[in-house]
Design a protein around this motif. Structure first.
Motif, PDB file in Angstrom:
ATOM      1  N   ALA A 165     -17.421  -7.046 -19.498  1.00 35.26           N
ATOM      2  CA  ALA A 165     -16.387  -7.924 -18.932  1.00 35.26           C
ATOM      3  C   ALA A 165     -15.406  -7.117 -18.082  1.00 35.26           C
ATOM      4  CB  ALA A 165     -15.647  -8.642 -20.059  1.00 35.26           C
ATOM      5  N   GLU A 166     -14.997  -5.944 -18.586  1.00 38.45           N
ATOM      6  CA  GLU A 166     -14.036  -5.102 -17.855  1.00 38.45           C
ATOM      7  C   GLU A 166     -14.631  -4.607 -16.527  1.00 38.45           C
ATOM      8  OE1 GLU A 166     -10.886  -4.193 -18.248  1.00 38.45           O
ATOM      9  OE2 GLU A 166     -10.953  -2.727 -16.608  1.00 38.45           O
ATOM     10  N   LEU A 167     -15.811  -4.015 -16.598  1.00 45.14           N
ATOM     11  CA  LEU A 167     -16.400  -3.440 -15.388  1.00 45.14           C
ATOM     12  C   LEU A 167     -17.014  -4.508 -14.482  1.00 45.14           C
ATOM     13  CD1 LEU A 167     -18.014  -0.235 -16.947  1.00 45.14           C
ATOM     14  CD2 LEU A 167     -16.020  -0.339 -15.432  1.00 45.14           C
ATOM     15  N   GLY A 168     -17.457  -5.612 -15.096  1.00 40.64           N
ATOM     16  CA  GLY A 168     -18.095  -6.688 -14.328  1.00 40.64           C
ATOM     17  C   GLY A 168     -17.133  -7.388 -13.381  1.00 40.64           C
ATOM     18  N   ALA A 169     -15.836  -7.225 -13.615  1.00 35.12           N
ATOM     19  CA  ALA A 169     -14.849  -7.842 -12.724  1.00 35.12           C
ATOM     20  C   ALA A 169     -14.865  -7.197 -11.344  1.00 35.12           C
ATOM     21  CB  ALA A 169     -13.452  -7.713 -13.344  1.00 35.12           C
ATOM     22  N   ARG A 170     -15.386  -5.965 -11.271  1.00 34.06           N
ATOM     23  CA  ARG A 170     -15.308  -5.229  -9.992  1.00 34.06           C
ATOM     24  C   ARG A 170     -16.646  -4.665  -9.519  1.00 34.06           C
ATOM     25  NH1 ARG A 170     -11.170  -3.971 -13.248  1.00 34.06           N
ATOM     26  NH2 ARG A 170     -12.172  -2.145 -14.156  1.00 34.06           N
ATOM     27  N   HIS A 171     -17.673  -4.735 -10.380  1.00 35.21           N
ATOM     28  CA  HIS A 171     -18.923  -4.024 -10.062  1.00 35.21           C
ATOM     29  C   HIS A 171     -20.154  -4.873 -10.405  1.00 35.21           C
ATOM     30  CE1 HIS A 171     -16.552  -0.382  -9.496  1.00 35.21           C
ATOM     31  NE2 HIS A 171     -15.924  -0.674 -10.627  1.00 35.21           N
ATOM     32  N   ASP A 172     -21.309  -4.428  -9.906  1.00 35.58           N
ATOM     33  CA  ASP A 172     -22.580  -5.078 -10.252  1.00 35.58           C
ATOM     34  C   ASP A 172     -23.081  -4.463 -11.557  1.00 35.58           C
ATOM     35  OD1 ASP A 172     -22.523  -6.513  -7.895  1.00 35.58           O
ATOM     36  OD2 ASP A 172     -23.561  -4.925  -6.786  1.00 35.58           O
ATOM     37  N   ILE A 173     -23.264  -5.303 -12.554  1.00 35.70           N
ATOM     38  CA  ILE A 173     -23.663  -4.814 -13.876  1.00 35.70           C
ATOM     39  C   ILE A 173     -25.131  -5.123 -14.134  1.00 35.70           C
ATOM     40  CG2 ILE A 173     -23.228  -4.965 -16.365  1.00 35.70           C
ATOM     41  CD1 ILE A 173     -20.860  -3.857 -14.732  1.00 35.70           C
ATOM     42  N   VAL A 174     -25.869  -4.121 -14.603  1.00 39.22           N
ATOM     43  CA  VAL A 174     -27.224  -4.330 -15.107  1.00 39.22           C
ATOM     44  C   VAL A 174     -27.134  -4.211 -16.624  1.00 39.22           C
ATOM     45  CG1 VAL A 174     -29.609  -3.534 -15.108  1.00 39.22           C
ATOM     46  CG2 VAL A 174     -28.218  -3.293 -13.029  1.00 39.22           C
ATOM     47  N   LYS A 175     -27.346  -5.334 -17.314  1.00 34.53           N
ATOM     48  CA  LYS A 175     -27.226  -5.333 -18.775  1.00 34.53           C
ATOM     49  C   LYS A 175     -28.550  -4.919 -19.407  1.00 34.53           C
ATOM     50  CE  LYS A 175     -23.663  -8.878 -18.868  1.00 34.53           C
ATOM     51  NZ  LYS A 175     -23.247 -10.212 -19.309  1.00 34.53           N
ATOM     52  N   ALA A 176     -28.463  -3.961 -20.345  1.00 36.58           N
ATOM     53  CA  ALA A 176     -29.654  -3.487 -21.049  1.00 36.58           C
ATOM     54  C   ALA A 176     -29.423  -3.566 -22.554  1.00 36.58           C
ATOM     55  CB  ALA A 176     -29.972  -2.041 -20.640  1.00 36.58           C
ATOM     56  N   GLY A 177     -30.454  -3.886 -23.278  1.00 35.84           N
ATOM     57  CA  GLY A 177     -30.356  -3.953 -24.740  1.00 35.84           C
ATOM     58  C   GLY A 177     -31.742  -3.913 -25.340  1.00 35.84           C
TER      59      GLY A 177
END
Ligand SMILES: NC(=O)c1ccc[n+]([C@@H]2O[C@H](COP(=O)([O-])OP(=O)(O)OC[C@H]3O[C@@H](n4cnc5c(N)ncnc54)[C@H](OP(=O)(O)O)[C@@H]3O)[C@@H](O)[C@H]2O)c1
Length: 200
Positions: A18-30
């Motif tokens: 949520a914090e970084l996704g406000a400003r950047h493209d996030i690739v979620k991994a799990g």
């Protein structure tokens, strides 16, 4: 920036996303969910993740398990869980990501308060966390191409009080959102070889 977050669906990882996704493209991994799945205990799985993701600017790891138990009953195999998962899993994210990460990119790993402030049943967590922090301090002086590496050491999260509260009496918890600021400092700042202690 294109930022890969391993453990993005977890208690901590959601707040970091949520914090970084406000400003950047996030690739979620799990392990079982996300844009890409990965098991950090498997080098082949990490290689497959990086092959799928391609060039990226930052890797954040908010994953890693250890075994908690009384030291007088713990055996080598139980210590081995944390060594293979939280320690070498995160170290391998760095080793196997070195060739794919962009120049000037960063790796941010997760340790925890038990490095410095131990609890009962936490010897494996303390050992693994200390190893991660020592690795990052040392790796920082050898990484090429302006690459950076830091570790975030959160205390118990407010969101985890129900599970961990009885083991952390007297510890001031922090919100996952507060802990996420340590990852923003690491990814978006310029420092390297640091341990960001988010202890309230
Ligand atoms: N919660 C706290 O109070 C706290 C405090 C200090 C430090 N920490 C540290 O922060 C990290 C995350 O904790 P958390 O409480 O957010 O855990 P969590 O809620 O259990 O989430 C862990 C996340 O990591 C993923 N994951 C677990 N094992 C993995 C593996 N082998 N390969 C790839 N992904 C894996 C999980 O994916 P799946 O859901 O798909 O399995 C999940 O998304 C841990 O290293 C923990 O020690 C936590």
């Amino acid at each position: 920036m294109k930022i890969v977050i391993v453990g993005a669906a977890g208690t901590l990882g959601q707040a970091v996303a949520a914090e970084l996704g406000a400003r950047h493209d996030i690739v979620k991994a799990g392990r079982s969910s996300g844009d890409v799945t990965v098991d950090i205990t498997s080098a082949d799985s990490i290689r497959a993740m990086y092959a799928k993701v391609g060039r990226f600017d930052a890797l954040v790891s908010a994953a890693g398990s250890v075994h908690f138990g009384p030291m007088d009953k713990m055996n080598a195999a139980e210590y081995g869980i944390g060594l293979a998962d939280k320690l070498m899993g995160q170290v391998n994210l760095v080793l196997l990501g070195r060739d794919t990460i962009a120049d000037g990119g960063s790796f941010t790993l997760t340790s925890g308060i038990l490095t410095d402030d131990p609890i009962r049943y936490g010897t494996s967590a303390s050992m693994v966390n200390g190893g991660l922090e020592a690795f990052a301090r040392a790796a920082a002086i050898e990484l090429p191409r302006g690459l950076r590496i830091n570790v975030v050491s959160p205390t118990m999260l407010e969101e985890s009080i129900e599970s961990y509260g009885p083991y952390f009496r007297g510890y001031q918890p922090v919100s996952a959102a507060r802990a996420a600021l340590g990852y923003a400092k690491s990814v978006e700042g310029a420092q390297t070889g640091q341990v960001y202690r988010i202890w309230g």
